[in-house]
Write an enzyme that holds these catalytic residues in place. Structure first.
Site, PDB file in Angstrom:
ATOM      1  N   GLU A  57       0.844  -1.196   0.000  1.00 27.02           N
ATOM      2  CA  GLU A  57       0.000   0.000   0.000  1.00 27.02           C
ATOM      3  C   GLU A  57       0.875   1.240   0.000  1.00 27.02           C
ATOM      4  O   GLU A  57       1.529   1.560   0.982  1.00 27.02           O
ATOM      5  CB  GLU A  57      -0.912  -0.003   1.217  1.00 27.02           C
ATOM      6  CG  GLU A  57      -1.959  -1.100   1.141  1.00 27.02           C
ATOM      7  CD  GLU A  57      -2.968  -0.941   2.261  1.00 27.02           C
ATOM      8  OE1 GLU A  57      -3.621   0.121   2.320  1.00 27.02           O
ATOM      9  OE2 GLU A  57      -3.069  -1.849   3.081  1.00 27.02           O
ATOM     10  N   LEU A  58       0.831   1.928  -1.097  1.00 28.24           N
ATOM     11  CA  LEU A  58       1.651   3.107  -1.347  1.00 28.24           C
ATOM     12  C   LEU A  58       1.652   4.085  -0.172  1.00 28.24           C
ATOM     13  O   LEU A  58       0.606   4.567   0.241  1.00 28.24           O
ATOM     14  CB  LEU A  58       1.078   3.810  -2.591  1.00 28.24           C
ATOM     15  CG  LEU A  58       1.854   5.017  -3.104  1.00 28.24           C
ATOM     16  CD1 LEU A  58       3.209   4.597  -3.620  1.00 28.24           C
ATOM     17  CD2 LEU A  58       1.040   5.720  -4.177  1.00 28.24           C
ATOM     18  N   ASP A  59       2.817   4.376   0.346  1.00 29.97           N
ATOM     19  CA  ASP A  59       2.977   5.397   1.393  1.00 29.97           C
ATOM     20  C   ASP A  59       2.202   5.085   2.663  1.00 29.97           C
ATOM     21  O   ASP A  59       1.934   5.993   3.461  1.00 29.97           O
ATOM     22  CB  ASP A  59       2.553   6.787   0.881  1.00 29.97           C
ATOM     23  CG  ASP A  59       3.495   7.286  -0.205  1.00 29.97           C
ATOM     24  OD1 ASP A  59       4.598   6.723  -0.336  1.00 29.97           O
ATOM     25  OD2 ASP A  59       3.123   8.227  -0.915  1.00 29.97           O
ATOM     26  N   GLU A  60       1.793   3.834   2.845  1.00 27.76           N
ATOM     27  CA  GLU A  60       1.012   3.490   4.030  1.00 27.76           C
ATOM     28  C   GLU A  60       1.759   2.529   4.940  1.00 27.76           C
ATOM     29  O   GLU A  60       1.183   1.946   5.846  1.00 27.76           O
ATOM     30  CB  GLU A  60      -0.337   2.877   3.614  1.00 27.76           C
ATOM     31  CG  GLU A  60      -1.276   3.822   2.916  1.00 27.76           C
ATOM     32  CD  GLU A  60      -1.859   4.861   3.862  1.00 27.76           C
ATOM     33  OE1 GLU A  60      -2.127   4.531   5.025  1.00 27.76           O
ATOM     34  OE2 GLU A  60      -2.009   6.014   3.431  1.00 27.76           O
TER      35      GLU A  60
END
Lengths: 303, 303, 303, 303
Positions: free
Chosen positions: B245-248
């Site tokens: 999960e991108l940037d998470e």
């Protein structure tokens, strides 16, 4: 563009030994143009008003909007204000400007709304008693009776207006009755009720709110638990003007504090509370001293 | 629960005058139970290993997960490690623990990915040259050739691997070929390409990323312009492990810097860059020194 | 060497739903040696005490001094304490260690000394009422009557003991009478009187003081005016233990806040006061939770 | 009194798309009097100069000293400057003011002095290359050859001028020869040599220095070791103008970073270095943009 920082406002003035002339603040906003500063300051100097501070900011990203805050002092201020207004009205027409001129010796009147938690409320009351907040606290309104005794101990009127469930509509009516013509702005000091858009419109004065903030944001209920799950390293708070869009209004001030994985969600909330009271106090001070100019969804803060 | 802060790691060791015995780090994670600390430390003291630091944290909100980082020194470390492993394997079975044991005299190998902007990249290379980062920088990979000369000036191999459009799949293949068995972790130092989930899985080593952060967050393209529109008073940066999960992914470190309405969106970006390089350097140092333990979507940082 | 950060102390414990077993803190200090951690933790685990946190720091610059703070919980704590003490006495002799063992369910008793300014005093009283300070506030002693009503409003005894000129000796005698056997430590919350060395010795409990701090320091009277003359950009505060040497005792905590040329000396003092109350509150909390170990003229703070 | 914050200076201008008119800065200083602002701004508006920013501060504690910084833009700036100067000369006589007027399109020329440590030097060179420092770096002078290659890699002339023992006098002569008519100010980027009072006078341009700072200060050699002994919790840095009195000149900027007991003296120094480079970069930027006005031993910083 320019920002600025002015000191000799009402609050700080209290400290000086002998009484200086009364002061006024002049906020000007409009399209930028050559000569505005000279024109405005000439209106003041022609009347022997002494400019104590002048802060200018021109926002070039918006087609040149001009913002200016001046604080000046003069003997016989109240007698001179109508003449200054007339001269400024002319300028306003010439340059398509808006302005507000305010006698700073008359403090703004504020109502503070609170619920159960008292950290923001008490910090405002204590700073006011210390002479650090140049406002007149007209009343505290709360949907819980818990803080009544404490508030009255500061000599401030306290009104308990329950607002749960069906009482909500009645509460708003009661608020409006209490506030009408009595206050110049409202501070929500952890008031845990959502204000309706209609209510905000009818109140007709600026409302300042404080809420927790994180990097990144955690939307909805239980934000500290969510922040804990994500392992955030900073918790913060944002003070902003209230608009129709919940928690999305123009930001006045923000700050953060460092936390670690060893802090429980309860600890995060406690540390967040420390930031909230500091941020809200600064926002209220700046609003009281006419240091904050709203512009769309942002603010110019000459602090 | 407990956190802690240990100092005598590889990087800091370099400063001392005469060579002390070699050091190892031991990270333990599992269900909390009475007697774990005594059992683990006995394994070390029975072999005359001197514990230099011990940090423990028990997360009670998750049914008692136990986290411990110990750094110990002993003469004849490499000869002793197999025996320690055997003893720890027994403990791990008894208490259902997981552990990693690492000879800290062998620095972790890292590949740094960069694009056009060099602020994070140069700060890492400079700190490494100063002896402040106890890693071996195996290579720098970039989708732009701009920083090649500078990187090579530090004596570090530079590989230009274009990754635009159709080249993207070929680029990932080339990366995997370069990285295979050569690195222990990867740092994305403002690498402006999204890594596919499959790619992340195939790489098989931890990846640290840095990105801008605000209160509140501004999703998508042009975040500084959006932050400017909203009038934010703080801009920040977050270093985190990369997940699907991108940037998470789990946050390692965060920080902020104060800005004002007078800062343009370009200024916000420049100030954000200062925070980015500081935050990323701290995250890389802590990862290199085994100070960061991943746990679900959070981290325990014994810094 | 190691620091650490423990959470489940008295104050924070109050938040949890159902009552966990009682907790004790164990502070150990002595010459570093192999096996100390294992020996100490074995004493606890043999009695089924569950270690909640363990923080260790070995100061290599002083010939290897070892510092450890452990917090453990166990059912039947009070009954078990004498046995633990006996076992620790043996260890202490073997390893030449000193230790203190304290039942954390019994809060430390504190006397707060104040003068006219109330910012530090009120912050401590408010945090105590909120359940944020795990201490028992035995009394407030002041050389001015100004804050009497407010203190008593919090349900705390207030004693006015004038101490000007010839009254000073009598005041010290009166203090000693009030404090004798009633307090475990003292907090000087902006108490504007110098304590004599003899007095400090006779009181026999730790004394925490707060004072303003600058970069660089400004010695003597009127520090804010001097800081203003020099144009400092930061003002701060230091909380420290009181020793014979005025304001030179071991530092517990420090912090600063940014100021500008536009702040008057009075403004500097007001902003300094905000830092003072924050720094003093943290120092008192950490002392109350046994997080601070004195060592010569420095402190080890496991916060 | 007023401070302010102006943005559209040379450095920031570089970012804008199409070339705006050239800009000039006007600094005015003198006794406060009614009408000064109007008089000065009229000089500019009569010539169709557009004021981009205006910052005013009146220091009431010094009998009303008035400070103003204005940045304006106008087509045909260079042709207009002589006329503006003539008008300002008249005003200066009328109001007893001093002023400086500078064409901001011509960057100030700076010489950077360094010794062995390169953290401050490299940060300045890197920011300059990024377009973040609107100066022309004329040369780097060092009493050690260590950084020669690196400096020349940035395309900046490097001069090695040894200055140990008897070489010191010769070194000063050599410096003066190199600097004469070539620089507008000097930055001591951790230059570890004391400049003689005579030398400072003969150089005749402002000199900015950076040095470590603590709360409280530790005088003399080995400050980090002393700070470690005292157990300080913050280390910092101060950028100031150099005067005859060593390290006692007017402060431009300061900052601090948090440390703990677990940091060795070497670690304190490393963290101090991070603060030093940040503080010095800000001080140099502000000096380059005419944001710093010296006044006795303090500074007015319109940043």
């Amino acid at each position: 563009m320019t920002t600025a920082r002015t000191a000799p406002s009402t609050a700080r003035q209290m400290k000086t030994d002998k009484s200086p002339p009364p002061q006024a603040s002049l906020i000007v906003k409009g399209s930028d143009a050559t000569g505005i500063v000279a024109a405005i300051t000439s209106v003041l100097s022609e009347r022997a008003a002494n400019i104590l501070s002048l802060d200018q900011y021109s926002d070039r990203s918006h087609n040149g909007t001009f913002f200016q805050r001046a604080v000046f002092e003069m003997n016989g201020l109240s007698a001179a204000l109508p003449g200054i207004r007339t001269a400024l009205d002319d300028l306003a027409q010439t340059y398509s400007l808006g302005y507000t001129l305010r006698d700073m010796s008359v403090p703004k009147r504020v109502a503070i709304f609170a619920s159960k938690s008292d950290h923001c409320l008490l910090d405002l009351l204590w700073r006011h008693r210390q002479g650090q907040l140049p406002v007149s606290i007209a009343m505290v309104i709360s949907n819980h009776p818990d803080t009544a005794e404490e508030v009255r101990g500061f000599g401030i009127p306290f009104f308990h207006v329950p607002s749960m469930g069906p009482a909500k509509l009645a509460a708003e009516t009661e608020h409006l009755r209490l506030l009408k013509d009595n206050v110049d702005f409202i501070v929500l000091a952890r008031y845990m009720q959502i204000l309706s858009g209609e209510y905000i419109e009818r109140i007709g004065v600026p409302i300042i709110n404080i809420h927790h903030s994180f990097l990144p944001a955690f939307i909805g209920a239980g934000p500290y638990a969510k922040a804990k799950e994500r392992g955030v390293k900073l918790v913060g708070a944002t003070a902003h003007y209230v608009t129709d869009e919940l928690d999305e209004g123009p930001i006045i001030e923000q700050d953060v504090v460092r936390v670690t994985h060893a802090d429980t969600a309860a600890e995060l909330a406690r540390r967040g509370a420390d930031v909230e009271r500091a941020v809200l106090s600064r926002a209220v001070l700046w609003h009281a001293e006419d240091r904050v100019i709203r512009h769309g969804n942002q603010t110019i803060v000459f602090a």
